[in-house]
Design a protein around this motif. Sequence first.
Motif, PDB file in Angstrom:
ATOM      1  N   THR A 231       0.771  -1.267  -0.041  1.00 40.46           N
ATOM      2  CA  THR A 231      -0.143  -0.116  -0.055  1.00 40.46           C
ATOM      3  C   THR A 231       0.932   1.264   0.006  1.00 40.46           C
ATOM      4  N   ALA A 232       0.479   2.125  -1.098  1.00 41.52           N
ATOM      5  CA  ALA A 232       1.374   3.509  -0.905  1.00 41.52           C
ATOM      6  C   ALA A 232       0.877   4.213   0.227  1.00 41.52           C
ATOM      7  N   ASN A 233       1.775   4.875   0.532  1.00 41.98           N
ATOM      8  CA  ASN A 233       1.419   5.846   1.937  1.00 41.98           C
ATOM      9  C   ASN A 233       1.242   7.399   1.042  1.00 41.98           C
ATOM     10  N   THR A 234       0.031   7.944   1.640  1.00 40.49           N
ATOM     11  CA  THR A 234      -0.330   9.264   1.070  1.00 40.49           C
ATOM     12  C   THR A 234      -0.428  10.291   2.245  1.00 40.49           C
ATOM     13  N   SER A 235       0.111  10.238   3.243  1.00 40.80           N
ATOM     14  CA  SER A 235       0.026  11.071   4.258  1.00 40.80           C
ATOM     15  C   SER A 235       1.150  12.040   4.144  1.00 40.80           C
ATOM     16  N   GLY A 236       1.123  13.100   5.089  1.00 43.59           N
ATOM     17  CA  GLY A 236       2.331  14.278   5.003  1.00 43.59           C
ATOM     18  C   GLY A 236       2.082  15.419   4.142  1.00 43.59           C
ATOM     19  N   SER A 237       2.828  15.308   2.810  1.00 44.60           N
ATOM     20  CA  SER A 237       2.746  16.463   2.013  1.00 44.60           C
ATOM     21  C   SER A 237       1.825  15.975   0.739  1.00 44.60           C
ATOM     22  N   THR A 238       1.117  15.118   0.630  1.00 45.76           N
ATOM     23  CA  THR A 238       0.222  14.575  -0.439  1.00 45.76           C
ATOM     24  C   THR A 238      -0.701  15.771  -1.041  1.00 45.76           C
TER      25      THR A 238
ATOM     26  N   PHE B 290      11.811  14.753   2.897  1.00 45.40           N
ATOM     27  CA  PHE B 290      12.323  15.085   1.316  1.00 45.40           C
ATOM     28  C   PHE B 290      10.987  15.617   0.252  1.00 45.40           C
ATOM     29  N   ASN B 291       9.895  15.303   0.721  1.00 48.95           N
ATOM     30  CA  ASN B 291       8.778  15.869  -0.361  1.00 48.95           C
ATOM     31  C   ASN B 291       8.681  17.319   0.100  1.00 48.95           C
ATOM     32  N   GLN B 292       8.797  17.520   1.543  1.00 54.19           N
ATOM     33  CA  GLN B 292       8.780  18.918   1.697  1.00 54.19           C
ATOM     34  C   GLN B 292       9.706  20.002   1.315  1.00 54.19           C
ATOM     35  N   GLY B 293      10.996  19.241   1.142  1.00 50.41           N
ATOM     36  CA  GLY B 293      11.983  20.023   0.795  1.00 50.41           C
ATOM     37  C   GLY B 293      12.318  20.235  -0.736  1.00 50.41           C
ATOM     38  N   HIS B 294      11.550  19.350  -1.495  1.00 46.09           N
ATOM     39  CA  HIS B 294      11.657  19.342  -2.930  1.00 46.09           C
ATOM     40  C   HIS B 294      10.146  19.435  -3.644  1.00 46.09           C
TER      41      HIS B 294
END
Length: 438
Positions: free
Chosen positions: A28-35, A71-75
Amino acid sequence: MTIAASTAALGLLLAGCGTNGASSQNGTANTSGSTAANGSNASSTANLSFYFPVGVAGPLAEIMTKMVDQFNQGHPGIHVSPVFSGNYQQTLAKVETAIQGGNPPAVAVLNHVAVYDLIHLQAIEPLDSVVQNGDFYPAFTQPAVQGHVWGAPFQRSTVVLYYNKDAFKKAGLDPSHGPRTWDELVADGQKLQKIGMTGIELPSDGTVYWTFEPFATEAGQNLGGNDGSHVNFNSPAAKKALQFWMDLSHKYHVMPTGIQPWSSAPTDFDSGKVGMILHSSGSLASILKKANFDVGVSFLPKDQNTYLTGLGGGDMYLMKGLPQSQHDAAVKFIEWMTSPEQAAAWSLQTGYIAGTPKAYDQPAMKQFTQEHPQALVAPAQLQYAQPELSTYQLNQVQDVIDSAIQSVLDGQAGVSDALDKAQQQANTILAPYQGAGN
């Protein structure tokens, strides 16, 4: 500084990791955080799926999710979705299925010995430049396969020996070091038995070849060849090593008989039931957190001449055929994940060996290793590391040798017969790959 404090400074949980086990979020792909933040920019965002093996008990999925979110938040132009896909064998099988279905992930952490299968599937791109610029430990990047380095070291480990220093003192043993030879392993185990403890546990369910192979190597020969298409399952060295494992139970009576679960060895150790265990260096953080005694970590005991150990763990692989924007984003993600800063953070939280020696110069890592010098044993042991069994049709070949070892430990077959049969089976599996043009 406590272990919890050292990792809390990074804002993440402490966990242990190794080679067996399963994820609570398999497939299952995680979709939390910066999605949500990336959703409004979907058309300009490089979306990457990232397959990651959850290999032992512990909140590894949560730790990885937070790392990917960082990483997502910084990119802002890149969004990585982690897919937690089981243990190494399960993850490799799922990646192979995805490749054959034309929908591979962009990046995957896979067992570093899966490289021959991935090359045969034409699934991955070399990462020569990433590795050349990454200053990784040479043991993690050598030897090259077909002239290239295909994976960037991420969560790597060796087999180490954990021992209970308090129990050693009680048994009249020197707690400053573990057993240095096979003979000392037996002698120390017998003294621990006399104070009411099990001497040693060698995990033997699941992918038992990994903890067994260093013994065969010390006895004279690796289980694997150097070309992915030959194995040495019935060598005199392998037979000597497996007989020694049997003797620990049946002759010296320092180890339980039968198959010993990988997952229960750290629990038995932490509870004081057993005085020594062999396990992944990646289990260090969890063991240190749970044990209420002084934990010792040492090199694997040698047979006669020199220390040797096997390598384990996973590399980050870049899948072939990505659109240029995804390709570039995936390379950036791999470079970020394997940087000294992130390697130090990952090592602190898991116990895996950081892929680069520069990680040990990071302030948090320096402080941690000063307080917990056990964490420096596995990197020091890399000088004695030997290549792990790596072949084409990896899962099948691993299953063959695992089943052979387990059949002996379980009393269903003799050492020589089981390993001879395993050699024949592996030869049949690998026959199509022998010779040029693999």
